[in-house]
Design a protein around this motif. Structure first.
Motif, PDB file in Angstrom:
ATOM      1  N   ASN A   1      46.148  36.714  32.158  1.00  0.00           N
ATOM      2  CA  ASN A   1      45.213  37.140  33.199  1.00  0.00           C
ATOM      3  C   ASN A   1      45.764  36.945  34.614  1.00  0.00           C
ATOM      4  O   ASN A   1      45.021  37.057  35.591  1.00  0.00           O
ATOM      5  CB  ASN A   1      43.897  36.365  33.057  1.00  0.00           C
ATOM      6  CG  ASN A   1      43.052  36.856  31.896  1.00  0.00           C
ATOM      7  OD1 ASN A   1      42.381  37.872  31.982  1.00  0.00           O
ATOM      8  ND2 ASN A   1      43.111  36.147  30.775  1.00  0.00           N
TER       9      ASN A   1
ATOM     10  N   ASN B   1      42.222  35.738  40.448  1.00  0.00           N
ATOM     11  CA  ASN B   1      42.206  35.958  38.999  1.00  0.00           C
ATOM     12  C   ASN B   1      41.530  34.788  38.273  1.00  0.00           C
ATOM     13  O   ASN B   1      40.856  34.988  37.257  1.00  0.00           O
ATOM     14  CB  ASN B   1      43.632  36.144  38.483  1.00  0.00           C
ATOM     15  CG  ASN B   1      44.242  37.465  38.914  1.00  0.00           C
ATOM     16  OD1 ASN B   1      43.519  38.418  39.214  1.00  0.00           O
ATOM     17  ND2 ASN B   1      45.554  37.542  38.972  1.00  0.00           N
TER      18      ASN B   1
ATOM     19  N   ILE C   1      37.958  34.536  35.579  1.00  0.00           N
ATOM     20  CA  ILE C   1      37.868  33.994  34.220  1.00  0.00           C
ATOM     21  C   ILE C   1      37.150  32.641  34.160  1.00  0.00           C
ATOM     22  O   ILE C   1      36.849  32.145  33.075  1.00  0.00           O
ATOM     23  CB  ILE C   1      39.266  33.857  33.575  1.00  0.00           C
ATOM     24  CG1 ILE C   1      40.152  32.875  34.371  1.00  0.00           C
ATOM     25  CG2 ILE C   1      39.945  35.206  33.450  1.00  0.00           C
ATOM     26  CD1 ILE C   1      41.490  32.611  33.692  1.00  0.00           C
TER      27      ILE C   1
END
Length: 366
Positions: free
Chosen positions: A308, A344, A348
């Motif tokens: 990710n 990022n 998440i």
């Protein structure tokens, strides 16, 4: 609400249970908790210290290398399950929360036999043996990663909650933390866990002279208590002195919320709780997975972050002082990359795990 919590052996299993209990206690004035654990695990100290009662059972994990020893383990499992049923009848919980580790197995089985709703929580990407063995006995399997569901049979029971994160981590602020710690320039945090990690310690010590020579960033290095003296001696031999302003070596980091919030880069292992806290604080990281764990779950955690664009990964096989130094300095000099990694991480991060798990507890209690 009355709740039984089960989880033990390591801090990675017991601390999430304590965090959930603390949250429930904060929102329910009538909340009452009872923990089940073993006298051999960290729970024997951590649970009473947190202010909760604990009952002990005699259980141990399966031995994957010496299969004949598991005859004894199976006998203990039968006795532990019987004792857990007695505890459940005596305490009369509204629901049961298991957070993994071999303690959770007999508790989940006993809950099923006694008709008490239960959930089990999995911290890692790949579910452990206890979670996979207990999923048929519980109402919910709370998972921390979306990908975990594919490894479980009872997918309809899966609820993505994330990992329970300590309140002090969630409330930590970078600007406030840096002011408290007196940090003005780039700051790197390195640690290998509460006990330390030999390979990381050895590598960092060999990297420190170059870091000292560069002098542009501050570094805090947590060695773990058992290896502190050894690391300090090696650092001294490498020319690192206590008077060096940009390098601090400590056996244990007591104010982790502040130092992690203050950091520009975190270098650490990739245990489930650690990476969840890194994500919650949106801290770019260099993850060095421990190879000495079941099913290599730390590397799976790290690779999920890498996929990710949220972390750099160095395996122990690749780890050298030169590579680690190059990765750290490269990231510090690339503000755009650090900002991208932070964004990022925000995508998440799951910071409401306590609320989500508590909602499941309420459903089970009803």
């Amino acid at each position: 609400m009355k709740v039984i919590f089960a989880g033990g052996g390591t801090g990675g299993h017991i601390n999430p249970a304590i965090s959930i209990a603390d949250y429930a206690r904060s929102v329910d004035k009538d909340f009452e908790a009872l923990f089940i654990g073993t006298r051999k695990g960290l729970e024997k100290n951590l649970v009473p210290r947190a202010g909760y009662k604990i009952e002990f059972i005699d259980i141990e994990g399966f031995d994957r290398k010496h299969l004949m020893r598991n005859v004894k383990v199976l006998k203990k499992l039968t006795e532990a399950r019987k004792r857990c049923r007695e505890i459940i009848r005596e305490f009369k919980p509204d629901c049961i929360v298991c957070t993994g580790g071999y303690v959770s197995g007999p508790v989940a089985m006993a809950a099923h036999k006694e008709g008490v709703s239960a959930l089990i929580h999995e911290q890692n990407v790949y579910p452990g043996l206890t979670v996979r063995g207990s999923e048929k006995y519980v109402d919910y399997v709370a998972v921390s990663f979306d990908e975990t569901e594919q490894f479980l049979k009872n997918k309809s029971k899966c609820v993505v909650t994330g990992n329970p994160i300590r309140t002090e981590i969630l409330n930590a602020d970078k600007k406030t933390a840096r002011k408290t710690l007196g940090i003005k320039g780039p700051f790197v945090l390195i640690f290998g866990g509460s006990l330390g990690a030999d390979r990381i310690n050895e590598t960092v010590v060999k990297m420190l002279p170059k870091f000292k020579e560069n002098g542009e960033a501050q570094l805090l290095f947590g060695t773990g208590e058992r290896n502190f003296d050894k690391v300090l001696t090696a650092a001294h031999e490498a020319g690192i002195k206590p008077s060096d302003k940009n390098i601090k070596i400590t056996p244990y980091i007591n104010n982790m919320a502040d130092v992690m919030a203050a950091a520009d880069i975190v270098v650490s292992r990739s245990g489930a709780i650690t990476v969840s806290e890194i994500a919650a604080l949106a801290k770019p990281s260099i993850l060095i997975p421990s190879p000495n764990v079941v099913r290599n779950h730390q590397e799976q955690n790290a690779r999920e972050f890498e996929k990710n664009g949220a972390a750099e990964v160095i395996t122990e096989a690749e780890l050298t002082p030169e590579l680690l130094y190059e990765k750290i300095t490269s990231l510090l000099n690339d503000k755009a990359k650090l900002a991208e990694m932070a964004e990022n991480l925000k995508k998440i991060a799951k910071t409401d795990a306590l609320e989500r798990i508590y909602e499941l507890m309420l459903k089970m209690a009803e």
